[in-house]
Write a protein that holds these residues in place. Structure first.
Motif, short mmCIF file in Angstrom:
data_model
loop_
_atom_site.label_atom_id
_atom_site.label_comp_id
_atom_site.label_asym_id
_atom_site.label_seq_id
_atom_site.Cartn_x
_atom_site.Cartn_y
_atom_site.Cartn_z
N ASP A 15 2.01 1.67 -3.56
CA ASP A 15 0.92 2.13 -4.43
C ASP A 15 0.62 3.61 -4.19
O ASP A 15 0.52 4.40 -5.13
CB ASP A 15 -0.36 1.31 -4.17
CG ASP A 15 -0.34 -0.04 -4.86
OD1 ASP A 15 0.41 -0.20 -5.84
OD2 ASP A 15 -1.07 -0.94 -4.42
N ASN A 16 0.49 3.99 -2.93
CA ASN A 16 0.13 5.37 -2.60
C ASN A 16 1.21 6.37 -3.00
O ASN A 16 0.92 7.50 -3.37
CB ASN A 16 -0.15 5.49 -1.09
CG ASN A 16 -1.40 4.74 -0.67
OD1 ASN A 16 -2.28 4.47 -1.48
ND2 ASN A 16 -1.48 4.38 0.61
N LYS A 60 0.83 -1.22 0.00
CA LYS A 60 0.00 0.00 0.00
C LYS A 60 0.86 1.26 0.00
O LYS A 60 0.52 2.25 -0.66
CB LYS A 60 -0.94 -0.01 1.20
CG LYS A 60 -2.06 -1.03 1.07
CD LYS A 60 -2.99 -1.03 2.27
CE LYS A 60 -4.14 -2.04 2.07
NZ LYS A 60 -5.03 -2.11 3.25
#
Length: 459
Positions: A263-264, A260
């Protein structure tokens, strides 16, 4: 969220005015070529200039601003200057210069003169002129030999160019997530963050082990179907009896948290601390965190090796981030094969690359994978520097049989290992390399052409 790289290829057919070859003939060669290009890799999208200029063919220097504005608006990643006849060299040069992207130069092989000795195109002649003018304008380009569009060399050449352009695209927008620190004694993995930012635009963003611990702890306490699914996925493929359920849960939560974060933040790759402080705090080695994320298209280098992470991102991009890499030590020479070497690390190679020789793939009590990788062709790379000068080591080999060892490993045979060894020792390289299955050394060499301050160094 898919991590596959998509590439937009802008195609700008060109011809020399309206009185050299007829538009009718130029359209035949343009359309025949576009028909072949329908067979390009599925990750390549073609953008034409059909809506910008008549017949979708540039014939006049005055058309250049409209063409380049349109291709920029479509956010193409590379440009194919397709000669349908002799071609207007000044138009070719201005498009290439204005776009500032990887450029492909090619035109179809000319027909035989007719019964009256008349030639209608002289395409090859024009390409030889265009290449000089592109160079004069400082435009770097890739050339496919003069051939028919139905020849295998043409489609292979365009596909290889697009793969090289995907590497350039990844490199020029690269962000690296740096988790923790390098091992104290590992001067070999030091890098110059300011230099990499100023020379290449590579951003390195830190993630402290403390923040990682806090985030992972919250994920475990909260619980989720995602966490349960990650645990089940690992248990279905790998024996975790030595690792235990609690360490597996921590490992799975680390995978989810870092995925995550990447991705962020739009990170192409990551480097992580491993057998030093991270193990003490998390209670498990992150070896299979590295393997599982890399298999999903989130390449991770261990031992705080940021240059290794850059290398891995580049090799992943050569196949549009579809093929997992392995981040390895060049460890020992084969006991009986003079041209073979052990590619090894204590346990981070992706389980997705496992070979048939491993009957019971397992993660040991510390978190290290235990298996041999599959057989096949390999490309090896290493992005590195010394004294502000950067180069990319590249070579190709193939796996071979060798003695069993602990950890994750595969033996690799090359044409002349001594050449490899001397080139690595002479530097600026170290024992860390990234490997990927397939033949990509020429593609990566071509990509380096388009990256200022980076020299391809192929064995």
């Amino acid at each position: 969220m898919s991590r596959e790289i998509k590439l937009k290829l802008g195609i700008a057919p060109v011809k020399r005015g309206t009185g050299f070859t007829t538009i009718k003939n130029a359209l035949i060669f343009k359309n025949n070529t576009l028909e072949v290009l329908k067979n390009l890799d599925k990750n390549v999208e073609i953008v034409t200039i059909d809506s910008v200029v008549p017949d979708g063919i540039a014939t006049d220097l005055a058309q250049v601003p409209a063409i380049t504005d349109y291709l920029k608006s479509k956010k193409v990643d590379a440009v194919f200057l397709l000669h349908t006849d002799f071609g207007p060299e000044e138009t070719v040069a201005k498009i290439g210069k204005e776009m500032g992207l990887p450029v492909l130069l090619w035109g179809p092989r000319d027909d035989s003169p007719d019964e009256n000795g008349v030639r209608i195109r002289d395409t090859q002649c024009g390409i030889l002129a265009s290449s000089k003018v592109l160079s004069r304008f400082g435009v770097k380009f890739t050339y496919i030999e003069n051939c028919y569009p139905t020849d295998k060399v043409f489609l292979d050449g365009v596909n290889n160019f697009c793969r090289a352009a995907a590497v350039v695209k990844t490199f020029k927008s690269m962000r690296i997530l740096k988790i923790g620190d390098r091992p104290n004694a590992f001067f070999s993995v030091m890098y110059n963050e300011d230099d990499m930012l100023s020379k290449f635009g590579i951003e390195v963003s830190p993630l402290s082990v403390g923040r990682l611990y806090s985030g992972v702890k919250k994920l475990i306490e909260k619980g989720s179907k995602e966490l349960e699914a990650q645990i089940a996925s690992i248990k279905n493929r790998i024996d975790i009896s030595l690792l235990g359920e609690e360490k597996l849960k921590t490992l799975a939560a680390m995978i989810i948290y870092i995925k995550k974060e990447m991705d962020n933040g739009g990170f192409a790759a990551a480097s992580t601390e491993c057998w030093t402080g991270l193990n003490d705090i998390m209670g498990v080695l992150p070896c299979q965190l590295i393997g599982e994320l890399t298999a999903l298209g989130y390449p991770v280098a261990c031992e705080g090796d940021v240059c290794g992470a850059v290398t891995s991102a580049m090799l992943h991009a050569a196949d549009y981030n579809r093929t997992p890499s392995l981040f390895a030590d060049l460890t020992i020479r084969h006991p009986s094969n003079e041209n073979a070497e052990l590619l090894w690390h204590c346990g981070p190679f992706p389980n997705a690359l496992i070979g048939n020789n491993t009957k019971n793939p397992a993660i040991d009590g510390g978190g290290r994978g235990q298996w041999e990788l599959k057989q096949g062709d390999l490309t090896i790379g290493r992005f590195d520097s010394i004294n502000g000068e950067y180069s990319m080591f590249l070579g190709e080999g193939k796996t071979c049989a060798g003695p069993k060892t602990e950890g994750t490993y595969v033996w690799m045979e090359v044409e002349d290992w001594i050449k490899w060894e001397k080139k690595i020792v002479d530097g600026p390289y170290i024992h860390h390399v990234t490997g990927i299955y397939g033949h990509y050394a020429d593609i990566l060499t071509e990509a380096c052409k388009y990256i200022n301050n980076l020299r391809a160094d192929k064995v």
